[in-house]
Design a protein around this motif. Structure first.
Motif, mmCIF file in Angstrom:
data_model
loop_
_atom_site.group_PDB
_atom_site.id
_atom_site.type_symbol
_atom_site.label_atom_id
_atom_site.label_comp_id
_atom_site.label_asym_id
_atom_site.label_seq_id
_atom_site.Cartn_x
_atom_site.Cartn_y
_atom_site.Cartn_z
ATOM 1 N N GLU A 167 -21.825 10.660 21.400
ATOM 2 C CA GLU A 167 -20.566 10.502 20.661
ATOM 3 C C GLU A 167 -20.746 9.681 19.390
ATOM 4 O OE1 GLU A 167 -18.610 6.628 22.916
ATOM 5 O OE2 GLU A 167 -17.674 8.578 23.128
ATOM 6 N N ALA A 168 -21.922 9.113 19.192
ATOM 7 C CA ALA A 168 -22.185 8.329 17.989
ATOM 8 C C ALA A 168 -22.291 9.204 16.743
ATOM 9 C CB ALA A 168 -23.462 7.514 18.162
ATOM 10 N N ALA A 169 -22.558 10.490 16.919
ATOM 11 C CA ALA A 169 -22.726 11.399 15.791
ATOM 12 C C ALA A 169 -21.769 12.579 15.934
ATOM 13 C CB ALA A 169 -24.163 11.896 15.727
ATOM 14 N N LEU A 170 -21.393 13.131 14.809
ATOM 15 C CA LEU A 170 -20.447 14.246 14.811
ATOM 16 C C LEU A 170 -21.111 15.594 15.026
ATOM 17 C CD1 LEU A 170 -18.177 13.095 11.840
ATOM 18 C CD2 LEU A 170 -17.821 12.757 14.298
ATOM 19 N N HIS A 171 -22.433 15.664 14.824
ATOM 20 C CA HIS A 171 -23.155 16.929 14.959
ATOM 21 C C HIS A 171 -24.635 16.639 15.126
ATOM 22 C CE1 HIS A 171 -24.633 16.399 10.874
ATOM 23 N NE2 HIS A 171 -23.409 16.024 10.563
ATOM 24 N N SER A 172 -25.382 17.630 15.558
ATOM 25 C CA SER A 172 -26.836 17.475 15.672
ATOM 26 C C SER A 172 -27.496 17.783 14.329
ATOM 27 C CB SER A 172 -27.381 18.391 16.766
ATOM 28 O OG SER A 172 -27.120 19.731 16.436
ATOM 29 N N ILE A 173 -28.776 17.479 14.244
ATOM 30 C CA ILE A 173 -29.536 17.783 13.029
ATOM 31 C C ILE A 173 -30.826 18.487 13.426
ATOM 32 C CG2 ILE A 173 -28.543 15.852 11.734
ATOM 33 C CD1 ILE A 173 -31.206 14.347 12.153
ATOM 34 N N PRO A 174 -31.432 19.215 12.503
ATOM 35 C CA PRO A 174 -32.688 19.917 12.822
ATOM 36 C C PRO A 174 -33.830 18.940 13.104
ATOM 37 C CG PRO A 174 -31.726 20.734 10.763
ATOM 38 C CD PRO A 174 -30.952 19.523 11.160
ATOM 39 N N ASP A 175 -34.685 19.317 14.021
ATOM 40 C CA ASP A 175 -35.852 18.496 14.368
ATOM 41 C C ASP A 175 -36.710 18.193 13.144
ATOM 42 O OD1 ASP A 175 -34.972 18.607 16.972
ATOM 43 O OD2 ASP A 175 -36.656 19.808 17.716
ATOM 44 N N GLU A 176 -36.816 19.149 12.232
ATOM 45 C CA GLU A 176 -37.669 18.915 11.066
ATOM 46 C C GLU A 176 -37.133 17.768 10.197
ATOM 47 O OE1 GLU A 176 -35.381 22.814 10.172
ATOM 48 O OE2 GLU A 176 -36.547 22.056 11.838
ATOM 49 N N ASN A 177 -35.822 17.549 10.184
ATOM 50 C CA ASN A 177 -35.262 16.418 9.432
ATOM 51 C C ASN A 177 -35.686 15.093 10.053
ATOM 52 O OD1 ASN A 177 -34.000 18.450 8.041
ATOM 53 N ND2 ASN A 177 -31.936 17.638 8.293
ATOM 54 N N ILE A 178 -35.693 15.050 11.378
ATOM 55 C CA ILE A 178 -36.099 13.836 12.086
ATOM 56 C C ILE A 178 -37.565 13.538 11.786
ATOM 57 C CG2 ILE A 178 -36.309 12.744 14.350
ATOM 58 C CD1 ILE A 178 -34.140 14.802 15.321
ATOM 59 N N GLU A 179 -38.375 14.572 11.862
ATOM 60 C CA GLU A 179 -39.810 14.410 11.617
ATOM 61 C C GLU A 179 -40.085 13.991 10.179
ATOM 62 O OE1 GLU A 179 -43.954 16.480 12.976
ATOM 63 O OE2 GLU A 179 -42.117 17.651 13.085
ATOM 64 N N LYS A 180 -39.356 14.565 9.220
ATOM 65 C CA LYS A 180 -39.532 14.191 7.809
ATOM 66 C C LYS A 180 -39.233 12.704 7.600
ATOM 67 C CE LYS A 180 -38.253 18.527 5.559
ATOM 68 N NZ LYS A 180 -37.211 19.162 4.735
ATOM 69 N N THR A 181 -38.168 12.226 8.224
ATOM 70 C CA THR A 181 -37.799 10.818 8.079
ATOM 71 C C THR A 181 -38.889 9.926 8.650
ATOM 72 O OG1 THR A 181 -35.448 11.357 8.184
ATOM 73 C CG2 THR A 181 -36.057 9.070 8.646
ATOM 74 N N PHE A 182 -39.371 10.262 9.842
ATOM 75 C CA PHE A 182 -40.444 9.487 10.460
ATOM 76 C C PHE A 182 -41.678 9.482 9.569
ATOM 77 C CE2 PHE A 182 -44.216 8.964 13.003
ATOM 78 C CZ PHE A 182 -43.912 7.851 13.770
ATOM 79 N N ASP A 183 -42.097 10.659 9.136
ATOM 80 C CA ASP A 183 -43.305 10.771 8.318
ATOM 81 C C ASP A 183 -43.179 9.987 7.010
ATOM 82 O OD1 ASP A 183 -44.411 12.333 10.319
ATOM 83 O OD2 ASP A 183 -44.066 14.237 9.269
ATOM 84 N N LEU A 184 -42.007 10.023 6.396
ATOM 85 C CA LEU A 184 -41.786 9.267 5.158
ATOM 86 C C LEU A 184 -41.884 7.768 5.420
ATOM 87 C CD1 LEU A 184 -40.953 9.206 2.154
ATOM 88 C CD2 LEU A 184 -38.590 9.071 2.958
ATOM 89 N N ALA A 185 -41.263 7.306 6.490
ATOM 90 C CA ALA A 185 -41.295 5.870 6.804
ATOM 91 C C ALA A 185 -42.715 5.399 7.088
ATOM 92 C CB ALA A 185 -40.386 5.582 7.994
ATOM 93 N N ILE A 186 -43.530 6.257 7.701
ATOM 94 C CA ILE A 186 -44.920 5.907 7.980
ATOM 95 C C ILE A 186 -45.757 5.954 6.698
ATOM 96 C CG2 ILE A 186 -47.044 6.717 9.122
ATOM 97 C CD1 ILE A 186 -45.159 5.268 11.026
ATOM 98 N N ALA A 187 -45.535 6.968 5.871
ATOM 99 C CA ALA A 187 -46.348 7.166 4.669
ATOM 100 C C ALA A 187 -46.089 6.096 3.607
ATOM 101 C CB ALA A 187 -46.086 8.553 4.082
ATOM 102 N N ILE A 188 -44.851 5.677 3.488
ATOM 103 C CA ILE A 188 -44.487 4.704 2.448
ATOM 104 C C ILE A 188 -44.112 3.398 3.142
ATOM 105 C CG2 ILE A 188 -43.046 4.244 0.452
ATOM 106 C CD1 ILE A 188 -42.471 7.236 0.304
ATOM 107 N N LYS A 189 -45.112 2.623 3.493
ATOM 108 C CA LYS A 189 -44.906 1.411 4.291
ATOM 109 C C LYS A 189 -43.916 0.434 3.648
ATOM 110 C CE LYS A 189 -47.263 1.725 8.041
ATOM 111 N NZ LYS A 189 -46.591 2.018 9.240
ATOM 112 N N ASP A 190 -44.061 0.166 2.381
ATOM 113 C CA ASP A 190 -43.188 -0.799 1.718
ATOM 114 C C ASP A 190 -42.201 -0.086 0.801
ATOM 115 O OD1 ASP A 190 -44.320 -3.110 2.902
ATOM 116 O OD2 ASP A 190 -46.039 -2.907 1.572
ATOM 117 N N SER A 191 -41.546 0.918 1.333
ATOM 118 C CA SER A 191 -40.586 1.682 0.538
ATOM 119 C C SER A 191 -39.417 0.797 0.136
ATOM 120 C CB SER A 191 -40.063 2.870 1.348
ATOM 121 O OG SER A 191 -38.976 3.468 0.675
#
Length: 148
Positions: free
Chosen positions: A26-50
């Motif tokens: 109930e915290a979210a109004l809709h689901s999102i694609p798995d690839e969006n989740i993975e992109k966010t993770f990969d970006l956070a890992i790739a750019i450590k001091d973003s």
């Protein structure tokens, strides 16, 4: 003991599963694609001091119990840098123990910014009450989006 740390590469499975749970709650109004989740993770890992994104893992006694996604921006209205708590998720079996509230206090203590901002789904009244308890107040703007 609670620990808030930046995400590491070996957190990927936990993060992916937790985000899926968050977006199917109930915290979210809709689901999102798995690839969006993975992109966010990969970006956070790739750019450590973003300067734009910070991704935390929340641990209790060495056990991963949740995550938080912060977005860093500038707010002319606030007169400076703003931190947007885009997502805060605590696994259901750890909810109600004050973990989310402790993370909010961590943000207020460790980010010297004129504004901390968050959003919540209106049906998630439990989260709304926690945010109010920690000094957050409604911002009466409505939001609109174009695209996803």
């Amino acid at each position: 003991m609670l620990n808030f740390r930046y995400i590491k590469a070996d957190d990927k499975e936990f993060y992916m599963n937790s985000v899926k749970d968050f977006y199917n709650s109930e915290a979210a109004l809709h689901s999102i694609p798995d690839e969006n989740i993975e992109k966010t993770f990969d970006l956070a890992i790739a750019i450590k001091d973003s300067p734009f994104i910070e991704l935390y893992i929340i641990e209790q006694d060495g056990v991963r119990v949740g995550y938080a996604l912060l977005l860093i921006t500038y707010s002319q209205e606030a007169g400076g840098k703003a931190v947007w708590l885009d997502e805060l998720y605590i696994l259901p079996k750890f909810q109600g123990q004050g973990i989310g509230g402790t993370f909010l206090e961590y943000l207020k203590s460790n980010y010297d910014v004129p504004r901390l901002r968050l959003e919540y789904a209106p049906v998630n009244k439990f989260a709304c009450e926690i945010y109010k308890k920690h000094g957050f107040k409604p911002l009466e703007y409505k939001q609109m989006i174009y695209g996803n």
